[in-house]
Design a protein around this motif. Structure first.
Motif, mmCIF file in Angstrom:
data_model
loop_
_atom_site.group_PDB
_atom_site.id
_atom_site.type_symbol
_atom_site.label_atom_id
_atom_site.label_comp_id
_atom_site.label_asym_id
_atom_site.label_seq_id
_atom_site.Cartn_x
_atom_site.Cartn_y
_atom_site.Cartn_z
ATOM 1 N N PHE A 21 53.053 80.924 39.322
ATOM 2 C CA PHE A 21 54.582 80.459 38.769
ATOM 3 C C PHE A 21 54.997 80.845 39.726
ATOM 4 C CE2 PHE A 21 51.832 78.922 35.223
ATOM 5 C CZ PHE A 21 52.561 78.358 34.851
ATOM 6 N N GLY A 25 59.771 80.409 37.690
ATOM 7 C CA GLY A 25 58.996 80.020 36.216
ATOM 8 C C GLY A 25 58.431 78.268 36.736
ATOM 9 N N ASN A 237 57.610 71.470 33.778
ATOM 10 C CA ASN A 237 58.402 72.060 34.082
ATOM 11 C C ASN A 237 57.955 71.952 35.916
ATOM 12 O OD1 ASN A 237 56.446 73.961 34.564
ATOM 13 N ND2 ASN A 237 57.291 75.609 33.192
ATOM 14 N N ARG A 327 54.973 78.310 29.202
ATOM 15 C CA ARG A 327 55.175 78.345 31.119
ATOM 16 C C ARG A 327 53.811 76.480 31.211
ATOM 17 N NH1 ARG A 327 59.556 78.156 33.184
ATOM 18 N NH2 ARG A 327 61.110 79.813 31.857
#
Ligand SMILES: Cc1cc2nc3c(=O)[nH]c(=O)nc-3n(C[C@H](O)[C@H](O)[C@H](O)COP(=O)(O)OP(=O)(O)OC[C@H]3O[C@@H](n4cnc5c(N)ncnc54)[C@H](O)[C@@H]3O)c2cc1C
Length: 440
Positions: A21, A25, A237, A327
């Motif tokens: 990551f 993030g 994400n 995450r």
């Protein structure tokens, strides 16, 4: 490995399954992660060779990070890729317990490991410990919870006389021995040199002071289910155009996060191993986080300062790890599967009998690392009958490891046998200090 095989200990050789990551993030795409990992391990190999070859001339203040920075400059990477390389190489901290800028390049070769596959002991050390402790349990006299506070020995006047060593425990009991092998950790030796009477010789004291003691800690986070092993078609994400299916991540790296509030002067890089990726009989829905250096010190100090209630510990550890596990692919804030059931955190830095740390490492400024280890192996055995064993006295290739600790015990036993002209039945072959990247 032979003991693991003999005891049918289950080992796991983790291959692939790596995710990373970025500082903001975002999950990196698989190609970038692979490229960074290849750069990291190729550079580590180069640094081992370089350190081995130029140990005598490398300045003591040159760090492994300096070596990385030089290599990075020589690549055609973009500025963003260069920054990612630097973040990626911070992973080295989780191997030695302190940041990569503190890793001595001069003595980096002492971090080389046995040149076999780097396996994880999936079924724990239980059977190995049972096996190696058999003889001591059958024939020895074991006193638990009796810390030794004094080790008194006098040099022999008559070389044919036996040594006489008196040990005093914290409860005031005194015991006499002909020979003593001290296996207290290096961190304990550093803080308890006054336990030895008469004083240890200056060169031995200097060796104990010179070799550093690392700050590696672990935090286990257990969930109802390994939600991160859910195959996904989308990630929460990641950019829309990246390959989305990361399969079953076994290892994750989080670069120093801008999305987490933390002390400004402490890098907050994290990494974990997924214990859900172990063979089925040993698998757990657990993430094993490794923390090191100032971040690990911050965590263990915080834990020690909390109210001892399990709820407080749970809340603190969750506040520390939530920014990272949330995450992961498969995470959903509303799913009970994504809420940790329990945490377990080591606090070796708060434990005097662990030497207030993890294991030896070799930091910038170190001048005579290899000879310091040799001096500790010799200790004051021949003169006073006080020998040292433990990971900090292992063959170079196994310093800081359980294998090295075991080998060092065999070496100390052999030293005592030599002194008395005894045979060495049951003691493994003597190990030398050759290293995979070259000879000693
Ligand atoms: C977080 C972490 C991760 C690690 N990961 C790995 C890994 O993946 N692979 C690997 O090979 N190694 C790993 N290690 C290192 C490995 O655990 C050590 O190298 C090994 O345990 C060292 O063994 P030792 O016998 O030298 O010391 P220790 O295991 O520390 O044993 C020393 C013993 O001495 C006792 N003692 C201390 N002071 C006294 C006293 N005054 N009187 C009586 N007894 C005393 C202690 O209670 C302890 O039982 C890791 C260590 C840590 C902390």
């Amino acid at each position: 490995m032979a003991i693991a095989e003999a005891t049918k200990t289950i080992l796991q050789d983790f291959e692939g399954g790596q995710i990373a990551f970025s500082k903001d993030g975002k999950l990196l795409d698989r190609e970038s992660t692979t490229r960074l990992s290849e750069f990291l391990w190729t550079t580590v190999d180069d640094a081992f060779q370089y350190s081995n070859k130029h140990k005598d001339t490398i300045p003591t203040d040159r760090s492994l990070l300096d070596f990385f920075l030089e290599k990075i400059e020589g690549t055609g990477f973009s500025p963003a890729e260069k920054e990612a390389c630097i973040e990626s190489c911070r992973l080295w901290g989780a191997y030695v317990g302190d940041p990569v800028e503190r890793q001595s390049l001069k003595f980096f070769c002492l971090e080389e490991c046995v040149d076999e596959s780097n396996v994880f002991v999936a079924s724990t050390y239980e059977r190995i410990l049972d096996h190696v402790s058999q003889s001591a349990r059958q024939h020895g006299y074991i006193r638990f919870n009796q810390p030794v506070v004094k080790i008194e020995s006098s040099p022999r006047q008559d070389p044919n006389a036996r040594h006489q060593i008196t040990l005093t425990t914290a409860s005031g009991e005194r015991f006499q021995f002909d020979e003593v092998v001290v296996t207290c950790p290096l961190g304990w030796l550093k803080r308890n040199k006054s336990a030895f009477a008469p004083e240890l010789p200056p060169r031995l004291t200097q060796a104990i002071d010179s070799i550093s003691y690392g700050r590696l800690e672990k935090i286990y986070a257990t969930f109802p289910r390994a939600f991160w092993h859910t195959p996904l078609t989308t990630t929460p994400n990641g950019p829309a155009d990246q390959p989305t299916n990361h399969g079953q991540p076994t290892f994750a790296q989080f670069f120093d996060p801008v999305y987490v509030a933390h002390p400004e002067d402490i890098p907050w890089n994290q990494e974990f191993l997924s214990l859900a990726a172990l063979p089925p009989s040993c698998a757990h829905p657990t993430l094993l986080f490794y923390t090191y250096g100032p971040c690990a010190t911050y965590i263990v100090h915080k834990l020690a300062s909390l109210d001892p209630s399990p709820q407080e510990h749970h809340a603190f550890l969750d506040s520390f790890l939530h920014p990272f596990y949330s995450r992961l692919p498969g995470y959903s804030a509303t799913s009970p599967d994504c809420t940790p059931l329990a945490f377990a955190a080591t606090q070796w830095q708060n434990d005097p009998y662990a030497g207030n740390g993890s294991y030896c490492n070799f930091q910038t400024g170190l001048e005579r690392g290899d000879s310091d280890i040799e001096v500790m192996r010799e200790a004051v055995g021949p003169e006073r009958g006080v020998w040292f064993a433990g990971e900090h006295t292992a063959p170079f290739v196994a310093l800081g490891t359980t294998t090295g600790a075991f080998w060092s015990g065999e070496r100390a036993a052999a030293q005592v046998c030599d002194l008395y002209g005894l045979g060495k039945a049951g003691i493994g072959a003597a190990r030398d200090d050759s290293l995979p990247s070259g000879c000693k």
